[in-house]
Design an enzyme around this catalytic site. Sequence first.
Site, PDB file in Angstrom:
ATOM      1  N   HIS A  70      41.853  41.753  65.734  1.00  0.00           N
ATOM      2  CA  HIS A  70      41.480  42.074  64.361  1.00  0.00           C
ATOM      3  C   HIS A  70      41.749  40.898  63.416  1.00  0.00           C
ATOM      4  CE1 HIS A  70      42.227  46.374  65.830  1.00  0.00           C
ATOM      5  NE2 HIS A  70      40.938  46.274  65.594  1.00  0.00           N
ATOM      6  N   HIS A  71      41.755  39.684  63.957  1.00  0.00           N
ATOM      7  CA  HIS A  71      41.971  38.524  63.075  1.00  0.00           C
ATOM      8  C   HIS A  71      40.790  38.314  62.141  1.00  0.00           C
ATOM      9  CE1 HIS A  71      39.341  36.559  65.999  1.00  0.00           C
ATOM     10  NE2 HIS A  71      39.213  35.564  65.155  1.00  0.00           N
ATOM     11  N   LYS A 100      34.769  33.878  72.310  1.00  0.00           N
ATOM     12  CA  LYS A 100      33.374  33.461  72.167  1.00  0.00           C
ATOM     13  C   LYS A 100      32.997  33.331  70.698  1.00  0.00           C
ATOM     14  CE  LYS A 100      30.728  35.516  75.013  1.00  0.00           C
ATOM     15  NZ  LYS A 100      29.924  36.543  75.716  1.00  0.00           N
ATOM     16  N   LYS A 112      34.544  45.451  72.983  1.00  0.00           N
ATOM     17  CA  LYS A 112      33.605  45.775  74.073  1.00  0.00           C
ATOM     18  C   LYS A 112      33.679  47.261  74.346  1.00  0.00           C
ATOM     19  CE  LYS A 112      30.717  43.305  76.552  1.00  0.00           C
ATOM     20  NZ  LYS A 112      29.930  42.185  76.016  1.00  0.00           N
ATOM     21  N   THR A 200      20.374  35.380  74.262  1.00  0.00           N
ATOM     22  CA  THR A 200      21.407  34.943  75.192  1.00  0.00           C
ATOM     23  C   THR A 200      20.832  33.945  76.187  1.00  0.00           C
ATOM     24  OG1 THR A 200      22.503  37.094  74.976  1.00  0.00           O
ATOM     25  CG2 THR A 200      23.188  35.698  76.811  1.00  0.00           C
ATOM     26  N   SER A 369      23.112  38.240  66.977  1.00  0.00           N
ATOM     27  CA  SER A 369      23.598  39.528  66.463  1.00  0.00           C
ATOM     28  C   SER A 369      24.240  39.344  65.080  1.00  0.00           C
ATOM     29  CB  SER A 369      24.621  40.137  67.423  1.00  0.00           C
ATOM     30  OG  SER A 369      23.985  40.802  68.491  1.00  0.00           O
TER      31      SER A 369
END
Length: 478
Positions: A70-71, A100, A112, A200, A369
């Site tokens: 949660h940075h 990433k 995820k 991607t 995204s």
Amino acid sequence: MTTNNSVGVPDNHFFGDVCKFFDHAATFTKHDAGLLDQIKSCNSVYRFRFPIRKGNGFEVIDAWRVEHSHHQSPTKGGIRYSEMVNEDEVMALAALMTYKCAIVNVPFGGAKGGIKINPKNYTVGELENITRRYTVELIKKNFIGPSIDVPAPDYGSGEREMSWIADTYATMNPGQLDAMGAVTGKPIALQGIAGRREATGRGVAIAIRECVSVGEDMQKIGLTAGISGKRVIVQGLGNVGYHSAKFLTEFGAIVVGLCEYEGAIYNADGLDVESVFQHRKATGSILGYAGAKREFIDSMEGLEQPCDILVPAALENQITSANIGKIQAKIIAEGANGPTTPEAEAAFYQKGGLIIPDMYANAGGVTVSYFEWLKNLSHVAFGRMNRRFEENSNLNLVNMVEGITGVALNSVQRSTIVKGASELELVNSGLEDTMIRSYHEIRETFMNTEKIDTLRTAAFVGAINKIAVSYQNLGVWP
């Protein structure tokens, strides 16, 4: 499930492998041990089960959502639909998403999701029920929202599933202006963005092209500089693998091998990727393709054939200590998440190879995204406000130059110069700039930090440093 010590790392290997890479890279930083532990740990792990009606009975579905860091807010990451998915895998993928996003300078924390099903075993209606119920469970625990946690497609899911999620979230949050920003990878008609589906794979191709463009690095591994003529084997003909192969071919590479779960094909003179794709679509298999000179029932044999670049774009742990000695490629570009084990990576570098790490190579998806999320929050498509202005300005300039020089452009030249950028062109431009800048950031760390041994370590070091600064700016660490 047993865990090992302080950070609750499952004994299953994938998250453990990510932590091994992290721990190794952390030795090249000077951050406080507590801060490093915070960066490495998964902040929130939500495991839940829910029933669905199937046929005349019911079935209980296992599912997860992991918010690793949660940075930055919101957290971001895909939802995997697979009967092989487990908590360890989802934790590992969430961690990789954190690193990433930091590597490509996208302001998200990593997350995820996973739903333990084989989509092929369910009707469209059943899949819709599963997806909507999964979304409801996330809403109840505040694990989804445009400023909280933003899912996206992953293995086994796509635009259709994202549209169900978007509709469910909007229905349960009436009047929320930014509701469509709660998920990305949506269809264009549902406020998606042009270029997301192929992002991607395009990013993987750009990463490879940028890597092989550095003559000094290619000389060290015995290759010439430039993508033209490089022989490539791609594992996986799904969304990432197909588009990686397609764009690499457009850049001038030669796809000599393709591998899928049913087998592999090879032709040293090159394969027509689109033709192979259509053959598989028609027959259900890449085997039997007329343009292949060799076929392998064991798809793993396809990875071991002669090539310059190997692109594993399927699942994790495909290249291990058991087969790394047979890999003939000089470069492994990780289109999939975690396809190479730490032991295999060490062995590959020892024999003079180079690995373009997954958390950089396949970051094109999260990059675009991010653009979609920005579009959803701004409620304006890219290019809508300025395209015609650019075209009129360019037209006035062309008319002025023609008037001064007396040289008239033909219609093709005129339209090329005058044309304003479309949303797709702007998205592709932003993606290309991101991938190029990020590669050279990683390479600079690799070249300028004493004793760093791999590009992956360099990527981790850069990510750790950026995340540490974020925590320090939040006032969590001095």
